[in-house]
Design a protein around this motif. Sequence first.
Motif, mmCIF file in Angstrom:
data_model
loop_
_atom_site.group_PDB
_atom_site.id
_atom_site.type_symbol
_atom_site.label_atom_id
_atom_site.label_comp_id
_atom_site.label_asym_id
_atom_site.label_seq_id
_atom_site.Cartn_x
_atom_site.Cartn_y
_atom_site.Cartn_z
ATOM 1 N N TYR A 162 0.950 -1.205 0.030
ATOM 2 C CA TYR A 162 0.120 -0.227 -0.038
ATOM 3 C C TYR A 162 0.872 1.131 0.084
ATOM 4 O O TYR A 162 0.564 2.328 -0.734
ATOM 5 C CB TYR A 162 -0.865 -0.068 1.175
ATOM 6 C CG TYR A 162 -2.084 1.169 1.229
ATOM 7 C CD1 TYR A 162 -3.202 0.782 0.429
ATOM 8 C CD2 TYR A 162 -1.584 2.216 1.736
ATOM 9 C CE1 TYR A 162 -4.245 1.928 0.216
ATOM 10 C CE2 TYR A 162 -2.841 3.305 1.881
ATOM 11 C CZ TYR A 162 -3.817 3.017 1.058
ATOM 12 O OH TYR A 162 -4.718 3.970 0.981
ATOM 13 N N LEU A 163 1.888 1.184 0.791
ATOM 14 C CA LEU A 163 2.929 2.315 0.959
ATOM 15 C C LEU A 163 3.797 2.521 -0.302
ATOM 16 O O LEU A 163 3.818 3.588 -0.948
ATOM 17 C CB LEU A 163 3.525 2.318 2.080
ATOM 18 C CG LEU A 163 3.111 2.454 3.363
ATOM 19 C CD1 LEU A 163 4.029 2.042 4.334
ATOM 20 C CD2 LEU A 163 2.499 3.940 3.439
ATOM 21 N N ARG A 166 2.062 4.110 -3.174
ATOM 22 C CA ARG A 166 1.918 5.652 -3.079
ATOM 23 C C ARG A 166 3.424 6.416 -2.623
ATOM 24 O O ARG A 166 3.369 7.339 -1.883
ATOM 25 C CB ARG A 166 0.944 5.788 -2.126
ATOM 26 C CG ARG A 166 -0.727 5.175 -2.509
ATOM 27 C CD ARG A 166 -1.307 4.977 -1.101
ATOM 28 N NE ARG A 166 -2.830 4.669 -1.601
ATOM 29 C CZ ARG A 166 -3.066 3.567 -2.234
ATOM 30 N NH1 ARG A 166 -1.904 2.575 -2.264
ATOM 31 N NH2 ARG A 166 -4.129 3.100 -2.709
ATOM 32 N N VAL A 171 0.898 9.364 3.860
ATOM 33 C CA VAL A 171 -0.393 8.406 4.210
ATOM 34 C C VAL A 171 -0.549 8.411 5.717
ATOM 35 O O VAL A 171 0.257 8.103 6.468
ATOM 36 C CB VAL A 171 -0.078 6.794 3.640
ATOM 37 C CG1 VAL A 171 -1.218 6.296 4.005
ATOM 38 C CG2 VAL A 171 0.316 6.826 2.300
ATOM 39 N N LEU A 176 -4.469 4.146 6.704
ATOM 40 C CA LEU A 176 -3.939 2.620 6.707
ATOM 41 C C LEU A 176 -4.912 1.780 7.514
ATOM 42 O O LEU A 176 -4.755 0.835 7.022
ATOM 43 C CB LEU A 176 -2.517 2.680 7.431
ATOM 44 C CG LEU A 176 -1.115 3.339 6.537
ATOM 45 C CD1 LEU A 176 0.101 3.563 7.503
ATOM 46 C CD2 LEU A 176 -0.947 2.585 5.165
ATOM 47 N N LEU A 213 11.076 4.268 5.251
ATOM 48 C CA LEU A 213 9.816 4.663 5.862
ATOM 49 C C LEU A 213 10.221 5.654 6.789
ATOM 50 O O LEU A 213 10.678 5.754 7.760
ATOM 51 C CB LEU A 213 9.239 3.543 6.937
ATOM 52 C CG LEU A 213 8.926 2.207 6.246
ATOM 53 C CD1 LEU A 213 8.549 1.137 6.934
ATOM 54 C CD2 LEU A 213 7.734 2.527 5.088
ATOM 55 N N LYS A 222 5.316 7.901 5.193
ATOM 56 C CA LYS A 222 5.433 7.937 3.731
ATOM 57 C C LYS A 222 6.982 6.982 3.354
ATOM 58 O O LYS A 222 7.701 6.976 4.112
ATOM 59 C CB LYS A 222 5.770 9.078 3.160
ATOM 60 C CG LYS A 222 7.006 9.998 3.487
ATOM 61 C CD LYS A 222 6.887 11.223 2.700
ATOM 62 C CE LYS A 222 8.278 12.369 2.846
ATOM 63 N NZ LYS A 222 8.340 13.343 2.139
ATOM 64 N N LEU A 223 6.862 6.230 2.276
ATOM 65 C CA LEU A 223 7.746 5.277 1.773
ATOM 66 C C LEU A 223 8.432 6.202 0.725
ATOM 67 O O LEU A 223 7.940 6.659 -0.119
ATOM 68 C CB LEU A 223 7.196 4.020 1.301
ATOM 69 C CG LEU A 223 8.284 3.072 0.967
ATOM 70 C CD1 LEU A 223 7.849 1.492 1.352
ATOM 71 C CD2 LEU A 223 8.722 3.046 -0.518
#
Length: 228
Positions: A162-163, A166, A171, A176, A213, A222-223
């Motif tokens: 998921y990260l 994006r 996020v 999440l 991260l 955010k990644l």
Amino acid sequence: MAHLLLVEDDPLVRSALIRALTERGHAVISASAGMPGLTRAVEDRPDLVVLDLGLPDLDGCEVLRMLRAVSTVPVIVATARDDEREIVRALDAGADDYVVKPFGGAQLDARIRAVLRRGRDADDGMPAVAVGGLRVEPAAREATLDGVLLGLTPKEFDLLHYLAVRAGQVVTRRELLTEVWRMAYGGADKTVDVHLSWLRRKLGESAQRPRYLQTVHGVGVKLVDPGP
């Protein structure tokens, strides 16, 4: 219809849950202790396991750790232990979700459908994602860092994917919890933070020394590509 394995030692609770889940269209097999439950999980290959923690032969978290060594089957822990430390211990052992007793058949059914839906939706037809030396393969449910396979639990993979999709975007924890766990947000819920901590550990970093991260204080996470 899902093929479910229920591991529960209390015969009254077991019978009630089997009846409630069967009425909702699921096929349910059961075991009354940890070791028989492990055997059935390996031999019968259910779609999902509902696991009690208070079992007569083994602690449920130990059963979960043993199961995770041989299977990625989704597991929902059903427990009377509502202490946060016990919940974190179950998540740490590899649970995908938890529900605290007493609960109704409708709630358990909703959680089962949510866990199974997340697994299907995350994988089908999605391309691989690369961020720096990190590569996430949805079809294979695998992630590698600099060519080395990361041993992720199903929920850790869902969170990372998921990260990664994006990458570069902040996020929120609310997002999440809603999108990855399909759960209502609670201010005291530590689920997201616990899983981010485990994910950082497997990426070889920490909150104090982040690489991929990045925490944005007061907003989310955010990644990012850490660069050379």
